[in-house]
Motif scaffolding. Structure first.
Motif, short mmCIF file in Angstrom:
data_model
loop_
_atom_site.label_atom_id
_atom_site.label_comp_id
_atom_site.label_asym_id
_atom_site.label_seq_id
_atom_site.Cartn_x
_atom_site.Cartn_y
_atom_site.Cartn_z
N ARG A 1 0.92 11.89 5.45
CA ARG A 1 -0.52 12.10 5.32
C ARG A 1 -1.17 11.12 4.35
O ARG A 1 -2.41 11.03 4.29
CB ARG A 1 -0.80 13.53 4.88
N GLN A 2 -0.36 10.40 3.57
CA GLN A 2 -0.92 9.49 2.57
C GLN A 2 -0.52 8.04 2.82
O GLN A 2 -0.50 7.23 1.90
CB GLN A 2 -0.45 9.94 1.18
N VAL A 3 -0.25 7.71 4.08
CA VAL A 3 0.19 6.37 4.43
C VAL A 3 -0.89 5.33 4.13
O VAL A 3 -0.61 4.27 3.56
CB VAL A 3 0.61 6.30 5.92
N ARG A 4 -2.13 5.63 4.50
CA ARG A 4 -3.21 4.66 4.30
C ARG A 4 -3.36 4.33 2.80
O ARG A 4 -3.48 3.16 2.42
CB ARG A 4 -4.52 5.21 4.87
N GLU A 5 -3.36 5.36 1.98
CA GLU A 5 -3.51 5.15 0.54
C GLU A 5 -2.32 4.36 -0.01
O GLU A 5 -2.48 3.49 -0.87
CB GLU A 5 -3.62 6.51 -0.16
N MET A 6 -1.12 4.65 0.49
CA MET A 6 0.08 3.93 0.05
C MET A 6 -0.02 2.44 0.39
O MET A 6 0.28 1.58 -0.46
CB MET A 6 1.32 4.54 0.71
N VAL A 7 -0.45 2.12 1.60
CA VAL A 7 -0.58 0.73 2.02
C VAL A 7 -1.58 0.00 1.12
O VAL A 7 -1.33 -1.14 0.70
CB VAL A 7 -1.00 0.65 3.51
N GLU A 8 -2.69 0.64 0.81
CA GLU A 8 -3.71 0.00 -0.03
C GLU A 8 -3.18 -0.26 -1.44
O GLU A 8 -3.47 -1.30 -2.04
CB GLU A 8 -4.96 0.87 -0.10
N ILE A 9 -2.39 0.66 -1.98
CA ILE A 9 -1.81 0.46 -3.32
C ILE A 9 -0.89 -0.76 -3.32
O ILE A 9 -0.92 -1.58 -4.25
CB ILE A 9 -1.05 1.73 -3.75
N ILE A 10 -0.10 -0.92 -2.26
CA ILE A 10 0.84 -2.05 -2.19
C ILE A 10 0.08 -3.37 -2.00
O ILE A 10 0.43 -4.39 -2.61
CB ILE A 10 1.87 -1.84 -1.06
N THR A 11 -0.96 -3.38 -1.16
CA THR A 11 -1.74 -4.62 -0.97
C THR A 11 -2.42 -5.02 -2.28
O THR A 11 -2.52 -6.22 -2.59
CB THR A 11 -2.78 -4.46 0.15
N LYS A 12 -2.86 -4.06 -3.07
CA LYS A 12 -3.46 -4.37 -4.38
C LYS A 12 -2.44 -5.03 -5.31
O LYS A 12 -2.76 -5.96 -6.04
CB LYS A 12 -4.01 -3.09 -5.03
N GLU A 13 -1.20 -4.53 -5.25
CA GLU A 13 -0.16 -5.12 -6.10
C GLU A 13 0.14 -6.56 -5.69
O GLU A 13 0.41 -7.42 -6.54
CB GLU A 13 1.12 -4.28 -6.03
N PHE A 14 0.10 -6.85 -4.39
CA PHE A 14 0.28 -8.23 -3.93
C PHE A 14 -0.83 -9.13 -4.48
O PHE A 14 -0.57 -10.25 -4.93
CB PHE A 14 0.30 -8.29 -2.40
N ILE A 15 -2.07 -8.66 -4.44
CA ILE A 15 -3.20 -9.45 -4.94
C ILE A 15 -3.06 -9.67 -6.45
O ILE A 15 -3.33 -10.78 -6.95
CB ILE A 15 -4.54 -8.75 -4.63
N LEU A 16 -2.62 -8.65 -7.18
CA LEU A 16 -2.48 -8.76 -8.64
C LEU A 16 -1.39 -9.75 -9.05
O LEU A 16 -1.36 -10.22 -10.19
CB LEU A 16 -2.19 -7.39 -9.25
N MET A 17 -0.46 -10.07 -8.13
CA MET A 17 0.58 -11.06 -8.44
C MET A 17 -0.03 -12.40 -8.82
O MET A 17 0.53 -13.13 -9.66
CB MET A 17 1.51 -11.26 -7.23
N ALA A 18 -1.14 -12.75 -8.20
CA ALA A 18 -1.79 -14.05 -8.45
C ALA A 18 -2.79 -13.96 -9.59
O ALA A 18 -3.51 -14.93 -9.86
CB ALA A 18 -2.48 -14.55 -7.18
N GLY A 19 -2.87 -12.82 -10.25
CA GLY A 19 -3.79 -12.63 -11.37
C GLY A 19 -3.16 -13.00 -12.70
O GLY A 19 -2.23 -13.82 -12.78
N THR A 20 -3.65 -12.38 -13.75
CA THR A 20 -3.17 -12.67 -15.10
C THR A 20 -1.73 -12.17 -15.28
O THR A 20 -1.39 -11.06 -14.89
CB THR A 20 -4.07 -11.99 -16.15
N VAL A 21 -0.92 -13.03 -15.86
CA VAL A 21 0.48 -12.67 -16.14
C VAL A 21 0.64 -12.54 -17.64
O VAL A 21 0.44 -13.50 -18.39
CB VAL A 21 1.45 -13.74 -15.59
N ASP A 22 0.98 -11.34 -18.09
CA ASP A 22 1.17 -11.08 -19.50
C ASP A 22 2.44 -11.77 -19.99
O ASP A 22 3.48 -11.72 -19.33
CB ASP A 22 1.26 -9.57 -19.75
N VAL A 23 2.36 -12.42 -21.16
CA VAL A 23 3.50 -13.16 -21.69
C VAL A 23 4.68 -12.24 -21.97
O VAL A 23 5.84 -12.58 -21.71
CB VAL A 23 3.09 -13.91 -22.97
N VAL A 24 4.39 -11.03 -22.48
CA VAL A 24 5.46 -10.09 -22.82
C VAL A 24 6.21 -9.64 -21.56
O VAL A 24 7.45 -9.62 -21.53
CB VAL A 24 4.89 -8.86 -23.56
N GLU A 25 5.48 -9.30 -20.49
CA GLU A 25 6.16 -8.85 -19.26
C GLU A 25 6.92 -10.00 -18.60
O GLU A 25 7.98 -9.79 -18.01
CB GLU A 25 5.15 -8.22 -18.28
#
Length: 525
Positions: A399-423
């Motif tokens: 029942r939460q497949v759509r929300e799950m897919v959106e969370i994962i696509t957001k994480e892919f987009i964030l890969m190209a964002g700011t990268v914290d030096v500590v992480e």
């Protein structure tokens, strides 16, 4: 019964009428202890007289663990890595696998894996092979992947000649009897049923994501034998494949814990000038296709409600895997992608806690810790000599497949964002520690030596790889992630897919700035 008790009492007391009482008043027996009782006047810091002088390993400033490689006249490469110890791991790695089956029946490599270490020209049965290995404390194994087949033996180093001779016979002179083929068909059928019934869908999803990403070519071909091909694969089909891909120039004899010159001598004795069971040594028709990334989606509607029944049944889940093309392991960007994969990390919600579990990776912090209803979020990186695939596997209630897919696509987009030096530093340290800990194991060193020499004719040593990992900067992560996001996604979905977004919507989300899926409007609810 009384007689038994009396006899036991006498034994405990010892001989003599007074038993233990006699021992109590006797002078204590002189006992020589290993702590130097025989040499009471010599301190522990001094060597004992008459004891041979110990010989210790020394390092003269040069790298003592370099991998030695020798190429024989027929093109076969012999690679070895010295390692102290009584046992060695030796094997033959072949540039052969499911990616080369475009012109053949799919599933041949899977069949050959199950047929390995069966009867040969010298050994009448698998039992005879195992008994020969047992004389040297040996075990054997065969594994196939999409691009490599590996036959390996771990045994006492003194039995190196026997082991190499056995490996040569297993690889080049298999009998492939009708009885063995029939047993293999049963084993393959059982494995296919097991994969489809297993609660863990990761092997099936990995197969599906490759099929979606490289549709109909190279690494996108089936790694497991399709059911319809099981009865069609026979000795003639296998020999036609072996004739082209089991050739000396596509092989590496690798050994860890052996002397290089001795290994080369054994290779010349058993692998040079020998005629294989299928005839000629020279290949006729070799597939040299380069992987073509296509992107796309593969879906499998399946009832997952009864996957794992029992007192604590597994909940019904829908599984998705979204991937994007990365790079081959021969490219310079392979190391930044490996660090990115470690930075994403993740795992299952059931395995949370404990050191080394990646609790500070992005998929834990941003996904599993924030969305309690998600059961799994794990990053994987598959790399080959001409392509690569970085993907995220996620599981949740249907029942939460759509929300799950959106969370994962957001994480892919964030890969190209700011990268914290500590992480980033944490991910680099974790990758280096994982690399070094894995290379403590002799079989892992063997596989690393064999695969690297098979691909590049040389081997990068652990300290060289660690130096490359240390040099990865935040801008490298952003650059490789941005390049990856320009490509079409590949997707695999398994389970109840009623609420799964369309492929076009997922592609649009990965092309957007925030990773959100396009809104859908319904006239009727």
């Amino acid at each position: 019964m009384a007689a038994v008790v009396l006899a036991a009492t006498r034994l405990l007391r010892g001989p003599g009428p007074w038993g233990g009482a006699r021992l109590r008043f006797e002078a204590p027996a002189c006992r020589q202890f290993s702590s130097g009782g025989a040499y009471p006047s010599i301190p522990l810091s001094s060597p004992l007289p008459g004891v041979p002088k110990p010989v210790f390993a020394t390092v003269d400033g040069q790298e003592k663990f370099e991998t030695k490689v020798t190429t024989l006249d027929n093109g076969l490469r012999v690679a070895s890595q010295n390692k102290f110890g009584q046992f060695c791991t030796v094997g033959i790695l072949i540039n052969s696998g499911s990616r080369y089956e475009a012109k053949y029946l799919s599933g041949i490599a899977h069949f050959l894996e199950k047929l390995a270490f069966s009867s040969t020209d010298r050994f009448n049965s698998k039992d005879e092979i195992l008994l020969t290995l047992e004389k040297h404390g040996g075990i054997c194994d065969c594994q196939t992947s999409r691009d490599t087949t590996m036959y390996a033996v771990s045994a006492d180093s003194k039995g190196l000649d026997t082991v190499v001779g056995l490996l040569a016979d297993v690889v080049l002179h298999p009998r492939l009897t009708d009885e063995e083929l029939e047993m293999t068909r049963m084993a393959v059928q059982f494995e296919l049923e097991d994969i489809n019934m297993r609660p863990d869908p990761e092997p099936l999803l990995t197969e599906m994501i490759h099929e979606a990403a490289y549709r109909g070519n190279t690494v996108g071909l089936h790694r497991f034998c399709p059911t319809e091909n099981i009865a069609k694969i026979d000795r003639k089909v296998l020999h036609s494949y072996l004739r082209n891909y089991y050739t000396p120039d596509r092989m590496v004899l690798a050994g860890v814990g052996v002397e290089h010159d001795h290994l080369v001598e054994c290779a010349r004795k058993y692998l040079l000038g020998t005629q294989p069971a299928w005839g000629s040594e020279k290949a006729v028709d070799v597939d040299r296709s380069v992987a073509q990334y296509t992107g796309g989606i593969v879906k499998l509607e399946k009832d997952m409600s009864s996957v794992s029944l029992g007192p604590a049944p597994f909940p019904e889940l829908t599984h998705i895997m979204i991937g994007l093309e990365s790079c081959s392991f021969l490219e310079g960007d392979f190391i930044p992608f490996a660090v990115l994969n470690m930075m994403m990390g993740g795992g299952g919600s059931f395995s949370a806690g404990g050191p080394g579990k990646g609790m500070f990776t992005r998929l834990y912090l941003n996904v599993l810790n924030r969305h309690h209803w998600m059961y799994n979020a794990t990053s994987y990186h598959h790399s080959y000599e001409d392509t690569g695939l970085l993907c995220i596997h996620a599981s949740a209630d249907p029942r939460q497949v759509r929300e799950m897919v959106e969370i994962i696509t957001k994480e892919f987009i964030l890969m190209a964002g700011t990268v914290d030096v500590v992480e980033l530093e944490r991910a680099k340290t974790q990758l280096m520690s994982m690399l070094m800990m894995n290379l403590e194991s002799r079989p892992v060193i063997f596989e690393d030596v064999g695969r690297q020499v098979l691909a590049t004719c040389s081997r990068k040593l652990p300290h060289e790889l660690c130096a490359l990992i240390r040099n990865v900067k935040p801008e490298d992560i952003k650059r490789v992630a941005s390049q990856m996001l320009r490509r079409k996604p590949a997707m695999a979905a398994l389970g109840d897919l009623t609420d799964l977004p369309t492929y076009e919507h997922i592609q649009a989300a990965l092309s957007s700035k925030d990773g959100r899926l396009p809104r859908t409007y319904r006239l009727f609810r």
